[in-house]
Design a protein around this motif. Structure first.
Motif, PDB file in Angstrom:
ATOM      1  N   THR A 137       0.845  -1.191   0.000  1.00  0.00           N
ATOM      2  CA  THR A 137       0.000   0.000   0.000  1.00  0.00           C
ATOM      3  C   THR A 137       0.882   1.243   0.000  1.00  0.00           C
ATOM      4  OG1 THR A 137      -0.166   0.105   2.412  1.00  0.00           O
ATOM      5  CG2 THR A 137      -1.847  -1.184   1.242  1.00  0.00           C
ATOM      6  N   SER A 138       0.354   2.323  -0.562  1.00  0.00           N
ATOM      7  CA  SER A 138       1.099   3.578  -0.638  1.00  0.00           C
ATOM      8  C   SER A 138       0.110   4.731  -0.500  1.00  0.00           C
ATOM      9  CB  SER A 138       1.854   3.664  -1.969  1.00  0.00           C
ATOM     10  OG  SER A 138       2.641   4.832  -2.038  1.00  0.00           O
ATOM     11  N   ASP A 139       0.256   5.548   0.553  1.00  0.00           N
ATOM     12  CA  ASP A 139      -0.664   6.645   0.833  1.00  0.00           C
ATOM     13  C   ASP A 139      -0.109   7.972   0.316  1.00  0.00           C
ATOM     14  OD1 ASP A 139      -2.321   4.865   2.075  1.00  0.00           O
ATOM     15  OD2 ASP A 139      -1.854   5.522   4.118  1.00  0.00           O
ATOM     16  N   THR A 140      -0.999   8.816  -0.179  1.00  0.00           N
ATOM     17  CA  THR A 140      -0.604  10.119  -0.693  1.00  0.00           C
ATOM     18  C   THR A 140      -0.251  11.072   0.447  1.00  0.00           C
ATOM     19  OG1 THR A 140      -2.905  10.870  -0.709  1.00  0.00           O
ATOM     20  CG2 THR A 140      -2.028   9.910  -2.742  1.00  0.00           C
ATOM     21  N   ALA A 141       0.535  12.093   0.099  1.00  0.00           N
ATOM     22  CA  ALA A 141       0.799  13.182   1.043  1.00  0.00           C
ATOM     23  C   ALA A 141      -0.398  14.105   1.134  1.00  0.00           C
ATOM     24  CB  ALA A 141       2.041  13.953   0.628  1.00  0.00           C
ATOM     25  N   ILE A 142      -1.081  14.334   0.010  1.00  0.00           N
ATOM     26  CA  ILE A 142      -2.302  15.133   0.059  1.00  0.00           C
ATOM     27  C   ILE A 142      -3.379  14.344   0.794  1.00  0.00           C
ATOM     28  CG2 ILE A 142      -1.831  16.439  -2.037  1.00  0.00           C
ATOM     29  CD1 ILE A 142      -3.909  14.552  -3.429  1.00  0.00           C
ATOM     30  N   VAL A 143      -4.322  15.071   1.357  1.00  0.00           N
ATOM     31  CA  VAL A 143      -5.430  14.425   2.055  1.00  0.00           C
ATOM     32  C   VAL A 143      -6.746  14.985   1.552  1.00  0.00           C
ATOM     33  CG1 VAL A 143      -4.105  13.912   4.140  1.00  0.00           C
ATOM     34  CG2 VAL A 143      -5.340  16.094   3.962  1.00  0.00           C
ATOM     35  N   ILE A 144      -7.775  14.163   1.621  1.00  0.00           N
ATOM     36  CA  ILE A 144      -9.139  14.653   1.455  1.00  0.00           C
ATOM     37  C   ILE A 144      -9.439  15.456   2.724  1.00  0.00           C
ATOM     38  CG2 ILE A 144     -11.539  13.999   1.128  1.00  0.00           C
ATOM     39  CD1 ILE A 144     -10.367  11.217   0.133  1.00  0.00           C
ATOM     40  N   PRO A 145      -9.689  16.761   2.625  1.00  0.00           N
ATOM     41  CA  PRO A 145      -9.792  17.572   3.844  1.00  0.00           C
ATOM     42  C   PRO A 145     -11.003  17.197   4.696  1.00  0.00           C
ATOM     43  CG  PRO A 145      -9.478  18.941   1.896  1.00  0.00           C
ATOM     44  CD  PRO A 145      -9.814  17.571   1.406  1.00  0.00           C
ATOM     45  N   GLN A 146     -10.819  17.325   5.993  1.00  0.00           N
ATOM     46  CA  GLN A 146     -11.921  17.067   6.904  1.00  0.00           C
ATOM     47  C   GLN A 146     -13.118  17.976   6.582  1.00  0.00           C
ATOM     48  OE1 GLN A 146     -11.430  18.246  10.993  1.00  0.00           O
ATOM     49  NE2 GLN A 146      -9.823  19.722  10.486  1.00  0.00           N
ATOM     50  N   ARG A 147     -14.307  17.453   6.781  1.00  0.00           N
ATOM     51  CA  ARG A 147     -15.566  18.151   6.536  1.00  0.00           C
ATOM     52  C   ARG A 147     -15.791  18.493   5.057  1.00  0.00           C
ATOM     53  NH1 ARG A 147     -18.179  19.943  11.144  1.00  0.00           N
ATOM     54  NH2 ARG A 147     -16.986  19.693  13.072  1.00  0.00           N
ATOM     55  N   SER A 148     -15.145  17.770   4.173  1.00  0.00           N
ATOM     56  CA  SER A 148     -15.366  18.006   2.741  1.00  0.00           C
ATOM     57  C   SER A 148     -16.196  16.876   2.154  1.00  0.00           C
ATOM     58  CB  SER A 148     -14.043  18.138   1.999  1.00  0.00           C
ATOM     59  OG  SER A 148     -13.315  16.935   2.051  1.00  0.00           O
ATOM     60  N   LEU A 149     -16.904  17.202   1.088  1.00  0.00           N
ATOM     61  CA  LEU A 149     -17.717  16.234   0.361  1.00  0.00           C
ATOM     62  C   LEU A 149     -16.930  15.796  -0.862  1.00  0.00           C
ATOM     63  CD1 LEU A 149     -20.507  14.830  -0.088  1.00  0.00           C
ATOM     64  CD2 LEU A 149     -21.164  16.864  -1.392  1.00  0.00           C
ATOM     65  N   LEU A 150     -16.552  14.533  -0.919  1.00  0.00           N
ATOM     66  CA  LEU A 150     -15.748  14.003  -2.023  1.00  0.00           C
ATOM     67  C   LEU A 150     -16.648  13.415  -3.095  1.00  0.00           C
ATOM     68  CD1 LEU A 150     -12.759  13.281  -2.936  1.00  0.00           C
ATOM     69  CD2 LEU A 150     -13.337  10.982  -2.180  1.00  0.00           C
ATOM     70  N   PHE A 151     -16.396  13.823  -4.359  1.00  0.00           N
ATOM     71  CA  PHE A 151     -17.152  13.291  -5.491  1.00  0.00           C
ATOM     72  C   PHE A 151     -16.416  12.149  -6.189  1.00  0.00           C
ATOM     73  CE2 PHE A 151     -18.601  17.691  -5.107  1.00  0.00           C
ATOM     74  CZ  PHE A 151     -19.972  17.494  -5.028  1.00  0.00           C
ATOM     75  N   GLY A 152     -15.097  12.118  -6.073  1.00  0.00           N
ATOM     76  CA  GLY A 152     -14.351  11.058  -6.727  1.00  0.00           C
ATOM     77  C   GLY A 152     -12.883  11.404  -6.854  1.00  0.00           C
ATOM     78  N   VAL A 153     -12.125  10.481  -7.454  1.00  0.00           N
ATOM     79  CA  VAL A 153     -10.674  10.611  -7.601  1.00  0.00           C
ATOM     80  C   VAL A 153     -10.309  10.289  -9.043  1.00  0.00           C
ATOM     81  CG1 VAL A 153      -8.463   9.560  -6.960  1.00  0.00           C
ATOM     82  CG2 VAL A 153     -10.138  10.130  -5.187  1.00  0.00           C
ATOM     83  N   THR A 154      -9.378  11.061  -9.610  1.00  0.00           N
ATOM     84  CA  THR A 154      -8.848  10.763 -10.931  1.00  0.00           C
ATOM     85  C   THR A 154      -7.347  10.532 -10.833  1.00  0.00           C
ATOM     86  OG1 THR A 154      -8.611  13.128 -11.397  1.00  0.00           O
ATOM     87  CG2 THR A 154     -10.617  12.047 -12.163  1.00  0.00           C
TER      88      THR A 154
END
Length: 234
Positions: A137-154
Protein backbone atom coordinates in the motif's frame (compact mmCIF):
# COMPACT_ATOMS: atom_id res chain seq x y z
CA UNK A 1 -12.98 63.45 -18.52
CA UNK A 2 -9.41 62.87 -17.24
CA UNK A 3 -9.80 59.10 -16.51
CA UNK A 4 -11.80 56.23 -17.91
CA UNK A 5 -14.73 55.16 -15.67
CA UNK A 6 -13.85 51.50 -15.08
CA UNK A 7 -10.07 51.12 -14.99
CA UNK A 8 -9.22 54.80 -14.24
CA UNK A 9 -6.88 54.92 -17.22
CA UNK A 10 -5.51 58.40 -17.96
CA UNK A 11 -7.05 60.11 -20.98
CA UNK A 12 -5.11 62.35 -23.35
CA UNK A 13 -6.47 65.89 -23.25
CA UNK A 14 -6.87 68.07 -26.35
CA UNK A 15 -3.64 69.89 -27.26
CA UNK A 16 -1.83 68.13 -24.42
CA UNK A 17 1.96 68.25 -24.46
CA UNK A 18 3.94 65.01 -24.16
CA UNK A 19 0.96 62.86 -25.07
CA UNK A 20 3.18 59.79 -25.08
CA UNK A 21 3.58 60.00 -21.29
CA UNK A 22 -0.15 59.68 -20.69
CA UNK A 23 -0.51 57.02 -23.37
CA UNK A 24 2.37 54.92 -22.00
CA UNK A 25 1.01 55.22 -18.47
CA UNK A 26 -2.33 53.85 -19.65
CA UNK A 27 -0.57 50.97 -21.40
CA UNK A 28 1.32 50.08 -18.21
CA UNK A 29 -1.93 50.07 -16.23
CA UNK A 30 -3.54 47.80 -18.80
CA UNK A 31 -0.50 45.51 -18.68
CA UNK A 32 -0.85 45.26 -14.90
CA UNK A 33 -4.62 44.80 -14.67
CA UNK A 34 -5.95 43.00 -17.76
CA UNK A 35 -6.03 39.17 -17.50
CA UNK A 36 -5.21 39.72 -13.84
CA UNK A 37 -3.03 37.18 -12.06
CA UNK A 38 -0.68 37.56 -9.10
CA UNK A 39 2.18 35.52 -7.73
CA UNK A 40 0.89 35.38 -4.16
CA UNK A 41 -1.46 36.93 -1.65
CA UNK A 42 0.24 35.55 1.47
CA UNK A 43 3.27 37.87 1.75
CA UNK A 44 2.88 40.53 4.45
CA UNK A 45 5.94 42.45 3.21
CA UNK A 46 7.22 42.99 -0.34
CA UNK A 47 9.82 40.56 -1.72
CA UNK A 48 13.43 41.71 -1.52
CA UNK A 49 14.14 41.37 -5.26
CA UNK A 50 10.93 41.60 -7.32
CA UNK A 51 11.00 41.09 -11.05
CA UNK A 52 9.72 43.63 -13.56
CA UNK A 53 5.96 43.20 -13.87
CA UNK A 54 5.59 41.02 -10.76
CA UNK A 55 2.18 41.40 -9.13
CA UNK A 56 0.88 40.53 -5.67
CA UNK A 57 -2.29 40.99 -3.65
CA UNK A 58 -1.48 43.01 -0.55
CA UNK A 59 -2.96 41.38 2.58
CA UNK A 60 -4.32 43.25 5.57
CA UNK A 61 -1.75 44.90 7.86
CA UNK A 62 1.07 44.66 5.31
CA UNK A 63 4.39 46.28 6.18
CA UNK A 64 7.28 48.03 4.47
CA UNK A 65 6.56 49.59 1.10
CA UNK A 66 3.17 47.87 1.09
CA UNK A 67 1.93 49.48 4.33
CA UNK A 68 -1.38 51.27 3.97
CA UNK A 69 -2.34 49.50 0.73
CA UNK A 70 -4.40 46.62 2.15
CA UNK A 71 -6.23 44.54 -0.52
CA UNK A 72 -4.63 46.48 -3.41
CA UNK A 73 -2.84 44.93 -6.38
CA UNK A 74 0.87 45.73 -6.05
CA UNK A 75 2.77 45.81 -9.37
CA UNK A 76 6.54 46.30 -9.63
CA UNK A 77 7.47 48.63 -12.50
CA UNK A 78 10.57 50.72 -13.21
CA UNK A 79 12.04 50.09 -9.77
CA UNK A 80 8.99 51.00 -7.71
CA UNK A 81 5.70 49.53 -6.46
CA UNK A 82 2.49 50.81 -7.98
CA UNK A 83 -0.82 50.10 -6.24
CA UNK A 84 -4.25 49.56 -7.74
CA UNK A 85 -7.23 49.39 -5.34
CA UNK A 86 -9.71 46.87 -6.80
CA UNK A 87 -13.34 47.77 -7.38
CA UNK A 88 -16.13 45.46 -6.30
CA UNK A 89 -16.36 42.30 -8.38
CA UNK A 90 -12.82 42.00 -9.77
CA UNK A 91 -11.42 38.50 -10.29
CA UNK A 92 -7.81 37.38 -9.96
CA UNK A 93 -5.85 34.14 -10.34
CA UNK A 94 -3.43 33.50 -7.46
CA UNK A 95 -0.68 31.45 -9.13
CA UNK A 96 0.86 30.20 -5.86
CA UNK A 97 -2.47 28.57 -4.93
CA UNK A 98 -3.74 27.77 -8.41
CA UNK A 99 -7.05 29.34 -7.39
CA UNK A 100 -9.37 32.15 -8.38
CA UNK A 101 -10.38 34.85 -5.94
CA UNK A 102 -12.90 37.69 -6.17
CA UNK A 103 -13.01 41.10 -4.52
CA UNK A 104 -16.39 41.21 -2.80
CA UNK A 105 -17.66 43.22 0.14
CA UNK A 106 -14.33 44.87 0.78
CA UNK A 107 -11.92 41.92 0.65
CA UNK A 108 -10.56 39.16 -1.60
CA UNK A 109 -12.63 35.99 -1.22
CA UNK A 110 -12.58 32.50 -2.67
CA UNK A 111 -15.47 30.23 -3.42
CA UNK A 112 -18.79 30.06 -5.23
CA UNK A 113 -22.14 31.49 -4.15
CA UNK A 114 -20.39 33.90 -1.78
CA UNK A 115 -22.75 35.76 0.57
CA UNK A 116 -22.40 39.32 1.80
CA UNK A 117 -21.08 38.05 5.15
CA UNK A 118 -18.48 35.70 3.72
CA UNK A 119 -20.01 32.24 3.77
CA UNK A 120 -19.39 30.33 0.55
CA UNK A 121 -19.36 27.02 -1.25
CA UNK A 122 -16.02 25.80 -2.61
CA UNK A 123 -15.43 23.34 -5.41
CA UNK A 124 -11.82 22.22 -5.56
CA UNK A 125 -9.38 19.63 -6.92
CA UNK A 126 -6.44 18.73 -4.67
CA UNK A 127 -3.59 17.08 -6.53
CA UNK A 128 -0.07 15.68 -6.34
CA UNK A 129 2.31 13.54 -8.35
CA UNK A 130 2.66 10.53 -6.07
CA UNK A 131 5.75 8.31 -6.17
CA UNK A 132 4.66 4.86 -5.06
CA UNK A 133 6.21 3.42 -1.91
CA UNK A 134 7.98 0.06 -2.05
CA UNK A 135 5.11 -1.68 -0.26
CA UNK A 136 1.74 -3.27 -0.92
CA UNK A 137 0.00 0.00 0.00
CA UNK A 138 1.10 3.58 -0.64
CA UNK A 139 -0.66 6.64 0.83
CA UNK A 140 -0.60 10.12 -0.69
CA UNK A 141 0.80 13.18 1.04
CA UNK A 142 -2.30 15.13 0.06
CA UNK A 143 -5.43 14.43 2.05
CA UNK A 144 -9.14 14.65 1.46
CA UNK A 145 -9.79 17.57 3.84
CA UNK A 146 -11.92 17.07 6.90
CA UNK A 147 -15.57 18.15 6.54
CA UNK A 148 -15.37 18.01 2.74
CA UNK A 149 -17.72 16.23 0.36
CA UNK A 150 -15.75 14.00 -2.02
CA UNK A 151 -17.15 13.29 -5.49
CA UNK A 152 -14.35 11.06 -6.73
CA UNK A 153 -10.67 10.61 -7.60
CA UNK A 154 -8.85 10.76 -10.93
CA UNK A 155 -5.40 9.34 -11.71
CA UNK A 156 -2.89 9.18 -14.55
CA UNK A 157 0.21 6.97 -14.57
CA UNK A 158 3.15 9.27 -15.41
CA UNK A 159 5.95 6.74 -14.81
CA UNK A 160 5.14 3.05 -15.40
CA UNK A 161 4.15 1.20 -12.24
CA UNK A 162 6.31 -1.83 -11.54
CA UNK A 163 5.71 -4.80 -9.27
CA UNK A 164 2.03 -5.71 -9.58
CA UNK A 165 0.18 -6.18 -12.88
CA UNK A 166 -2.56 -3.76 -11.75
CA UNK A 167 -3.57 -1.74 -8.71
CA UNK A 168 -6.55 -0.28 -6.87
CA UNK A 169 -7.30 3.25 -5.65
CA UNK A 170 -9.23 3.96 -2.49
CA UNK A 171 -8.75 4.88 1.16
CA UNK A 172 -7.84 3.00 4.30
CA UNK A 173 -10.59 0.48 4.97
CA UNK A 174 -12.00 0.71 1.43
CA UNK A 175 -9.12 -0.06 -0.94
CA UNK A 176 -11.20 -0.19 -4.13
CA UNK A 177 -13.55 2.71 -3.50
CA UNK A 178 -12.53 4.65 -6.63
CA UNK A 179 -11.43 1.80 -8.87
CA UNK A 180 -9.45 -1.42 -9.22
CA UNK A 181 -7.67 -3.29 -11.97
CA UNK A 182 -5.95 -0.03 -12.99
CA UNK A 183 -3.30 -0.56 -15.67
CA UNK A 184 0.36 -0.01 -14.85
CA UNK A 185 1.60 1.32 -18.20
CA UNK A 186 2.38 4.93 -19.05
CA UNK A 187 -0.80 7.04 -19.40
CA UNK A 188 -3.03 4.41 -17.83
CA UNK A 189 -5.83 6.32 -16.15
CA UNK A 190 -8.67 6.24 -13.69
CA UNK A 191 -11.80 8.36 -13.81
CA UNK A 192 -13.28 7.34 -10.50
CA UNK A 193 -16.51 9.08 -9.55
CA UNK A 194 -18.10 7.56 -6.48
CA UNK A 195 -21.20 8.07 -4.38
CA UNK A 196 -20.48 11.42 -2.67
CA UNK A 197 -19.39 11.03 0.92
CA UNK A 198 -18.34 13.45 3.66
CA UNK A 199 -14.92 12.80 5.21
CA UNK A 200 -14.87 14.03 8.80
CA UNK A 201 -11.09 13.66 9.22
CA UNK A 202 -8.17 14.38 6.89
CA UNK A 203 -7.85 11.21 4.79
CA UNK A 204 -5.05 10.26 2.37
CA UNK A 205 -5.77 8.43 -0.86
CA UNK A 206 -4.38 4.90 -0.87
CA UNK A 207 -2.90 2.88 -3.75
CA UNK A 208 -3.09 -0.87 -3.16
CA UNK A 209 -1.42 -3.76 -4.97
CA UNK A 210 -3.46 -6.97 -5.17
CA UNK A 211 -0.43 -9.19 -4.50
CA UNK A 212 3.25 -8.18 -4.66
CA UNK A 213 4.67 -4.85 -3.43
CA UNK A 214 5.12 -1.85 -5.70
CA UNK A 215 8.72 -1.47 -6.83
CA UNK A 216 8.43 1.80 -8.76
CA UNK A 217 6.22 4.20 -10.64
CA UNK A 218 4.44 7.50 -10.15
CA UNK A 219 0.85 8.62 -10.55
CA UNK A 220 -0.77 12.02 -10.85
CA UNK A 221 -3.75 11.91 -8.52
CA UNK A 222 -6.54 14.41 -7.81
CA UNK A 223 -9.35 14.43 -5.25
CA UNK A 224 -12.44 16.33 -6.42
CA UNK A 225 -14.30 17.89 -3.52
CA UNK A 226 -16.80 20.46 -2.31
CA UNK A 227 -16.57 22.19 1.06
CA UNK A 228 -18.35 24.92 3.00
CA UNK A 229 -16.93 28.23 4.21
CA UNK A 230 -18.36 29.64 7.45
CA UNK A 231 -19.18 33.39 7.68
CA UNK A 232 -16.37 35.81 8.45
CA UNK A 233 -15.31 36.21 12.06
CA UNK A 234 -16.46 39.49 13.59
Amino acid sequence: MSETPSLSLPVIAPAQAQKHVTHNDALMMLDALVQLSVISRSLTAPPAIPGEGDRYLVPAAATGDWAGNDHSIAAWHDGAWRFFPPPEGWRCLVVEEGSDTRFLHGRWRQGHAITSFGSALFFDAIAETHVLDAAVTSDTAIVIPQRSLLFGVTCLVTDPVTGPASFAVGVSGDAQRFGNGIGTGLNSQLNGPAQPIVYWADTPIRFTSPDVPFTGGSVQVSAHIARLQIPDFQ
